[in-house]
Scaffold this motif. Structure first.
Motif, mmCIF file in Angstrom:
data_model
loop_
_atom_site.group_PDB
_atom_site.id
_atom_site.type_symbol
_atom_site.label_atom_id
_atom_site.label_comp_id
_atom_site.label_asym_id
_atom_site.label_seq_id
_atom_site.Cartn_x
_atom_site.Cartn_y
_atom_site.Cartn_z
ATOM 1 N N ASN A 1 0.825 -1.212 0.000
ATOM 2 C CA ASN A 1 0.000 0.000 0.000
ATOM 3 C C ASN A 1 0.859 1.261 0.000
ATOM 4 O OD1 ASN A 1 -2.739 -1.139 0.159
ATOM 5 N ND2 ASN A 1 -1.957 -2.014 2.061
ATOM 6 N N ILE A 2 2.001 1.171 0.707
ATOM 7 C CA ILE A 2 2.889 2.343 0.737
ATOM 8 C C ILE A 2 3.446 2.596 -0.659
ATOM 9 C CG2 ILE A 2 5.055 3.250 1.666
ATOM 10 C CD1 ILE A 2 4.453 1.888 4.276
ATOM 11 N N ALA A 3 3.842 1.509 -1.323
ATOM 12 C CA ALA A 3 4.346 1.672 -2.691
ATOM 13 C C ALA A 3 3.273 2.273 -3.578
ATOM 14 C CB ALA A 3 4.796 0.323 -3.249
ATOM 15 N N ARG A 4 2.049 1.796 -3.373
ATOM 16 C CA ARG A 4 0.956 2.310 -4.195
ATOM 17 C C ARG A 4 0.764 3.801 -3.964
ATOM 18 N NH1 ARG A 4 -2.785 -0.987 -2.658
ATOM 19 N NH2 ARG A 4 -2.344 -2.569 -4.205
ATOM 20 N N MET A 5 0.892 4.208 -2.701
ATOM 21 C CA MET A 5 0.718 5.632 -2.420
ATOM 22 C C MET A 5 1.881 6.443 -3.000
ATOM 23 S SD MET A 5 -0.229 7.640 1.076
ATOM 24 C CE MET A 5 1.299 7.556 1.987
ATOM 25 N N ASN A 6 3.092 5.916 -2.873
ATOM 26 C CA ASN A 6 4.241 6.606 -3.474
ATOM 27 C C ASN A 6 4.001 6.847 -4.955
ATOM 28 O OD1 ASN A 6 5.690 6.618 -1.100
ATOM 29 N ND2 ASN A 6 6.797 4.737 -1.555
ATOM 30 N N ARG A 7 3.578 5.765 -5.596
ATOM 31 C CA ARG A 7 3.317 5.791 -7.038
ATOM 32 C C ARG A 7 2.248 6.836 -7.358
ATOM 33 N NH1 ARG A 7 2.593 0.152 -7.273
ATOM 34 N NH2 ARG A 7 0.347 0.129 -7.538
ATOM 35 N N SER A 8 1.150 6.790 -6.592
ATOM 36 C CA SER A 8 0.065 7.732 -6.874
ATOM 37 C C SER A 8 0.509 9.156 -6.609
ATOM 38 C CB SER A 8 -1.145 7.507 -5.970
ATOM 39 O OG SER A 8 -1.406 6.191 -5.797
ATOM 40 N N TYR A 9 1.271 9.323 -5.539
ATOM 41 C CA TYR A 9 1.674 10.680 -5.188
ATOM 42 C C TYR A 9 2.571 11.264 -6.267
ATOM 43 C CZ TYR A 9 3.418 14.644 -2.561
ATOM 44 O OH TYR A 9 3.728 15.929 -2.161
ATOM 45 N N ILE A 10 3.610 10.498 -6.621
ATOM 46 C CA ILE A 10 4.540 10.990 -7.643
ATOM 47 C C ILE A 10 3.776 11.214 -8.948
ATOM 48 C CG2 ILE A 10 6.592 10.399 -8.996
ATOM 49 C CD1 ILE A 10 7.426 8.661 -6.481
ATOM 50 N N GLY A 11 2.971 10.221 -9.315
ATOM 51 C CA GLY A 11 2.202 10.322 -10.555
ATOM 52 C C GLY A 11 1.251 11.504 -10.532
ATOM 53 N N SER A 12 0.598 11.715 -9.405
ATOM 54 C CA SER A 12 -0.414 12.763 -9.381
ATOM 55 C C SER A 12 0.225 14.147 -9.418
ATOM 56 C CB SER A 12 -1.313 12.609 -8.151
ATOM 57 O OG SER A 12 -0.618 12.993 -6.991
ATOM 58 N N VAL A 13 1.358 14.291 -8.746
ATOM 59 C CA VAL A 13 2.015 15.604 -8.781
ATOM 60 C C VAL A 13 2.461 15.911 -10.208
ATOM 61 C CG1 VAL A 13 4.019 16.927 -8.030
ATOM 62 C CG2 VAL A 13 2.766 15.549 -6.383
ATOM 63 N N LEU A 14 3.008 14.875 -10.863
ATOM 64 C CA LEU A 14 3.547 15.124 -12.200
ATOM 65 C C LEU A 14 2.454 15.258 -13.261
ATOM 66 C CD1 LEU A 14 6.637 12.744 -12.110
ATOM 67 C CD2 LEU A 14 6.551 15.208 -11.676
ATOM 68 N N SER A 15 1.279 14.673 -12.997
ATOM 69 C CA SER A 15 0.296 14.644 -14.082
ATOM 70 C C SER A 15 -0.840 15.642 -13.929
ATOM 71 C CB SER A 15 -0.294 13.234 -14.200
ATOM 72 O OG SER A 15 -1.074 12.956 -13.065
ATOM 73 N N THR A 16 -0.975 16.259 -12.764
ATOM 74 C CA THR A 16 -2.078 17.215 -12.631
ATOM 75 C C THR A 16 -1.606 18.624 -12.969
ATOM 76 O OG1 THR A 16 -1.575 17.289 -10.278
ATOM 77 C CG2 THR A 16 -3.452 15.958 -10.945
ATOM 78 N N ASP A 17 -2.589 19.499 -13.231
ATOM 79 C CA ASP A 17 -2.259 20.869 -13.625
ATOM 80 C C ASP A 17 -1.793 21.711 -12.449
ATOM 81 O OD1 ASP A 17 -2.985 20.121 -16.073
ATOM 82 O OD2 ASP A 17 -4.937 21.121 -16.079
ATOM 83 N N LYS A 18 -2.299 21.361 -11.268
ATOM 84 C CA LYS A 18 -2.005 22.219 -10.114
ATOM 85 C C LYS A 18 -0.759 21.778 -9.385
ATOM 86 C CE LYS A 18 -6.789 23.019 -9.228
ATOM 87 N NZ LYS A 18 -7.835 22.682 -8.321
#
Lengths: 664, 248, 225
Positions: free
Chosen positions: B231-248
């Motif tokens: 789950n931690i890996a999943r959150m890392n992945r989502s966090y990095i991915g979300s920062v890089l892929s969202t506009d804000k």
């Protein structure tokens, strides 16, 4: 006092929707000005507080826990009912309504129960949308299982942790409203008194459990969602902190306590192992889907098992008495809880209990393991599987269905339930009785509402499995948000209530005196020891079966105990600090009065119905004998230190014919 | 069985605490908390203040109980809360050291009671699906893959006890936070807000003063619900991915 | 760039930097080992000297080398900052230290890292500093090009037992650091999968033993020859 249930006129099936469509509303701009206090943030409280917040009210929510997520709703295992008929097995709103009325032994209100059945389907939708991970089939659709007292599969579940998942859903919805500023959350605050101003409930006195400070909180109305009083028995499946105080303090301020003697004894709990025991652990009713309940036919065999000279496996098939299947062939192991509990008691009274206390019966999964194992072997195309293979495959299936429950059993007892049948015995689990409310969930005190297990409304004399979660969420999400408008629409001109009013000061002073009295006794016995003694009296005289003589005796014993409590209890520390012993003492004091009222109520009700079994009123076969002519009413009690006053609300059955409940 | 208990006593958050030694006579069938009840009964009989500890359901689901027993959150048994730990796992004559959770974000309130409200604030920062009551479509309108639903369930089974933080040498709350991020993020119903949720929950977690994950894995070992660090890996992945892929 | 600074100062952002720099340094180790293995060719150090000369003078390599120093520093400084912050977040120790099946290395990454950093000082002092700023270095001419006789320098150092032991200890520390660091870097990146994680773990363990062992062969080989 005339009790008005305020049930709307009209056809049962359309009553609620018509009422909802014509109810008084509070406009959004006015909602912003209105304050609501919610006491308790379990399923009912959290869902209500969250929904009030979404609607735009100003909500103050209180829990004595450190977080709303700890409420005891979290421990519900098996599931939640809903009349979705996803299984296409003939379920319907009417059938859920009928099952609940019948399961409750015809002691609940038709209109309330029908409304409950109607909104049940919306609950599932809401919870799925919140992200509750209900069990699913391979096709991705929701799965169901069966519970006691019904012949359809309408129970939705999330492993053996349905209550947890539903509570977390409500807790998350509540957290969202907290973050939006619509709900102000008061953790570690315990309601110690209700404040009435001009006859209306206008606030509470709460103790900040960390600092000990008494706080006055005012609002336009107060909603109680403080749970049940099963802990009056000391040993129960309730959490250690569950208590009656919020409800009882309201009763002391004039609210009525309805049907307090209706308590549910759950048939499948882990038996008591010793005097030190602090609580009992439930094994979900869902286990009765696959487990078979039995005791040895002969006392000698039972004794041998108790003395550990024999084990369950040494008893041949023909020497076992599968007494539920024998006595109730139509429902078998899935009879309602009160019936199953009483049957276990009967078996043990006959000397067939299977542990050293003589108070345990077997719940056996061997047949299920074999059945599943064979089915699994067939589906895996294994021809002529040997016994070991069948057992291995069967155990895997059982593990998938009930793994966490089996694990829990093994942790507590140290025995492996895959190999040895579980030992179970009934234990106090739920209280159908509670604060009297009308159709709007409003008590006889205007502005005071009660939800969930804290009220008495929907389960009559016995609750069916998987219906407590349904009722808690129905009340919180889909009933109170509408019905509260009936009261609040008349309060839009009421300015915010001032907590400096003399009524608040007086209540605060009285609370302070009450707590100080407990501290000043400085006796020699611990609070816990009094609670244990109270529990023993309750279990002995107001437990699974009751009789007039015992109830009179029990009542006197409680009164004596109360006297002793107020002269010899020891509560350390002071009011002005974090003091768990003081919290407990105040709760036990309330339990004693409430316990007394339970005895009084049980004595008044000269019939056997649901969880209330009076030994004087039974058929020759030992089945409960109801008395519909004289007791088709709700007993709503007004407290008095010596002679509680009974108010009756006659129950009208217009849609269901009163029949002797039969599961044969 | 006779036991020597060394229990952490601390008057309040500002006071200095220390271990206090007691002798207790216990039964092997008792739960650990029932053994603590015996100790408290003894203390009350001696007119002393009982040890404050949190407990409620005593069946391993409410997440209230929190004792570090001989250096291990919830004691020596895997996948077991303190309340479900039974004395048969100890021997006559044992010395048992009982301490509160230790983490800066979980200050001690009294004795073994700590303040875990930081967890509530993490959930409040985004650990929910924004759906008002009454807005939901039919429960079966969106099929959810069974395995996915089970994975979400495994993450959702977190009881919020804080053993992960107590066990972590860094006092990190990554397992707790990631369990909620995973539970909601794995389900289609929670996907809509997944990116925003991950970012705000991580931000709140940092703000609360929890430490940073160094993948030791002690959290996973001590978690009474055996929640995986996947789950931690999943959150890392989502966090990095979300920062890089969202506009804000 | 507000989002970027917020990102890399978040807990996961910082961990991401640790992971990425760590993975870069893992790659560097492979290249470094591959080059150093030329010490084993029995040509009197010719191959090794050619390799060293190339590494010291090629502009592309030099640029990468600067990056490498930067990453080492970043990895070290960030690592220390994280360790300090984590110690604060823990807020205290238990009276009994837990035995819970987590690896010793994972609990002591900061200590291991500090030791490696110290080891690097020694290592750089032995070679890089000498080659850059040293005087009186042995020289050799290969294929008409005059260059530093790095091989002679290495052989000289590795003839002293104290240095051989120091290098072996340093490499052992590195092995422990990699034992946790290799797989950990992937976990931080979010690369955890039921199927592939066991492979990453296995590769990590092999790597953490094989690479330091490969390096360790060199001082021993030189010492005993």
């Amino acid at each position: 006092m005339k009790l008005d249930s305020k049930i709307p006129k009209g056809d049962l099936a359309t009553k609620w929707s018509e009422y909802r469509g014509t109810m008084n509303l509070v406009a959004p701009n006015n909602k912003r000005r209105i304050e609501i206090i919610v006491v308790g943030t379990g399923l009912a409280g959290a869902s209500a507080a969250a929904t009030f917040g979404e609607l735009g009210y100003n909500v103050k929510a209180f829990t004595f826990h450190d977080s709303p997520r700890r409420a005891h709703s979290i421990a519900a295992q098996g599931g939640i009912n809903a009349a979705k008929n996803y299984q296409n097995d003939g379920d319907s709103v009417y059938r859920l309504f009928y099952d609940t009325i019948k399961g409750g032994d015809y002691r609940s209100r038709e209109a309330n129960v029908h409304r409950l059945a109607e909104v049940s389907t919306e609950i599932i939708d809401q919870c799925v949308a919140q992200g509750v991970p209900f069990a699913r089939e391979y096709g991705g659709l929701l799965a169901n299982r069966s519970f006691g007292g019904v012949q359809v599969s309408r129970t939705f579940y999330a492993k053996g942790q349905t209550g947890q998942q539903l509570l977390l859903g409500a807790y998350q919805a509540l957290s969202r409203q907290i973050s939006l500023g619509n709900v102000k959350m008061y953790n570690r605050h315990e309601m110690l008194d209700l404040v009435k101003v001009d006859g209306k409930a206008r606030g509470i006195i709460a103790r900040n459990l960390l600092t000990g400070e008494l706080e006055r909180h005012a609002a336009h109305c107060v909603v109680l969602a403080s749970g049940g009083y099963g802990n009056v028995f000391y040993l129960s499946t309730n959490a250690m902190g569950s208590n009656v105080s919020a409800a009882w303090r309201s009763v002391k301020r004039g609210a009525l306590m309805a049907n307090p003697c209706f308590t549910q004894i759950h048939p499948t709990c882990i038996p008591v192992s010793g005097d030190y025991q602090s609580k009992l652990t439930l094994m979900s009713e869902s286990l009765r889907n696959d487990g078979r309940v039995w005791v040895p036919k002969s006392q000698e065999d039972a004794q041998a098992i108790a003395n550990r000279t024999k084990t369950a496996l040494d008893i041949a098939e023909e020497d076992r008495d599968y007494y539920l299947e024998r006595r109730y062939p139509a429902f078998g192991n899935l009879v309602p809880r009160d019936v199953a509990s009483r049957a276990a008691k009967t078996a043990c009274d006959e000397g067939k209990g299977v542990n050293k206390t003589g108070l345990a019966v077997f719940l056996d999964f061997a047949a299920a393991i074999e059945r599943y194992g064979k089915a699994e072997a067939t589906s895996q195309r294994i021809d002529n599987p040997d016994k070991a293979t069948i057992t291995r495959l069967g155990e895997a299936v059982v593990e998938q269905k009930y793994g966490n429950l089996f694990e829990m059993y093994e942790k507590i007892t140290g025995e492996n339930p895959y190999k040895m049948p579980m030992k179970i015995f009934p234990a106090v689990h739920y209280t159908m009785g509670g604060v009297w409310v009308d159709y709007n969930l409003e008590t006889n005190i205007p502005g005071l509402f009660a939800l969930g297990e804290a009220n008495f409304s929907d389960h009559g004399a016995n609750r069916l499995g998987a219906s407590a979660l349904m009722q808690g969420l129905a009340d919180g999400y889909f009933v109170i948000p509408y019905t509260i408008g009936q009261f609040l629409s008349n309060e839009i001109r009421t300015p915010n209530i001032n907590p400096d009013l003399p009524e608040f000061k007086q209540a605060e002073d009285e609370t302070k005196v009450r707590l100080q009295r407990l501290l000043d006794i400085q006796g020699n016995q611990s609070v816990e020891s009094f609670h244990k003694r109270l529990g023993k009296i309750m279990w002995e005289y107001c437990g699974m079966s009751r009789n007039a003589e015992g109830l009179k005796k029990g009542r006197q014993m409680i009164r004596d105990l109360k006297k002793e409590f107020y002269s010899d209890v020891f509560v350390p520390g002071t009011q002005e600090e974090y003091n768990p012993e003081l919290e407990k003492a105040a709760r036990v004091a309330d339990f004693m009065e409430h316990g007394e009222l339970m005895m009084v109520d049980a004595l008044d009700r000269n019939e056997s119905c649901g969880g209330h079994f009076r030994e004087e009123y039974q058929t020759p076969e030992g089945e409960a004998m109801r008395n519909d002519n004289d007791y088709t009413y709700v007993s709503a009690w007004e407290w008095d230190d010596d002679n509680p006053i009974l108010h009756k609300e006659e129950l009208q059955f217009e849609n269901v014919e009163l029949k002797t409940r039969s599961y044969k | 069985m006779r036991l020597t208990l060394k229990v952490w006593r601390q008057k309040n958050g500002n006071a200095k605490g220390s271990l206090e030694t007691h002798q207790v006579e216990a039964d092997e069938h008792m739960s650990f908390l029932e053994m603590m009840d015996v100790l408290n009964q003894q203390l009350v009989e001696d007119k002393k203040e009982p040890v404050a500890f949190e407990h409620d359901c005593r069946e391993g689901i409410c997440g209230s109980c929190n004792m570090v027993i001989n250096g291990r959150p919830h004691g020596p048994m895997q996948g077991t809360t303190t309340c479900q730990l039974h004395m048969r796992h100890f021997k006559d004559g044992d010395t048992i050291v009982v301490e509160p959770w230790r983490a800066k974000a979980f200050p001690v309130i009294k004795d073994l009671v700590v303040d875990r409200s930081a967890f509530d604030r993490i959930i409040q920062s985004g650990g929910y699906v924004s759906v008002n009551t009454g807005q939901a479509p039919d429960g079966n309108s969106i099929p959810v893959e069974k395995d996915l639903s089970l994975m979400a369930m495994d993450a959702a089974t977190c009881i919020g006890c804080g053993a992960c933080v107590a066990a972590c040498p860094n006092g990190s709350a990554m397992l707790f936070t990631s369990a909620k991020v995973s539970h909601l993020g794995l389900l289609p119903q929670g996907q809509v807000e997944h990116k925003k949720r991950t970012q705000s929950m991580v931000a709140q977690m940092d703000k609360e003063g929890f430490g940073m994950c160094s993948n030791v894995g002690a959290c996973e070992v001590e978690c009474p619900k055996e929640i995986s660090i996947e789950n931690i890996a999943r959150m890392n992945r989502s966090y990095i991915g979300s920062v890089l892929s969202t506009d804000k | 760039m507000n989002w970027f600074s917020k990102f890399i100062t978040s807990s996961i952002g910082k961990k991401l930097l640790m992971s990425l720099t760590g993975l870069f340094l893992i790659l560097f180790l492979i290249v470094h080992l591959a080059g150093n293995l030329s010490l084993l060719s029995s040509d009197g150090g010719k191959a090794f000297n050619v390799y060293t000369d190339f590494m010291s003078n090629n502009p592309v390599i030099q640029t990468i080398a600067k990056g490498n120093y930067f990453f080492i520093l970043l990895h070290a400084i960030l690592g220390i900052a994280l360790a300090v912050r984590n110690k604060q977040a823990k807020g205290g120790k238990y009276a009994v230290s837990p035995k819970n099946n987590t690896s010793w290395a994972s609990n002591n990454m900061a200590l291991l890292g500090t030791l490696i950093f110290a080891f690097l000082f020694m290592h750089m002092g032995h070679f890089w500093f000498q080659f850059k700023f040293g005087s009186g270095l042995p020289m050799t001419t290969i294929d008409g090009v005059e260059m530093i006789d790095a091989y002679a320098k290495v052989s000289a150092i590795m003839s002293e037992p104290i240095w051989v032991i120091a290098y072996l200890i340093g490499l052992a520390v590195l092995a422990f650091h990699l034992w946790h660091g290799f797989a950990s870097a992937f976990q931080t990146l979010g690369l955890n999968h039921k199927k592939y994680t066991p492979i990453i773990h296995a590769v990590g363990k092999v790597f953490s033993i094989a690479v330091p062992a490969g390096f360790a062969v060199l001082p021993l080989y030189l010492y005993f020859n």
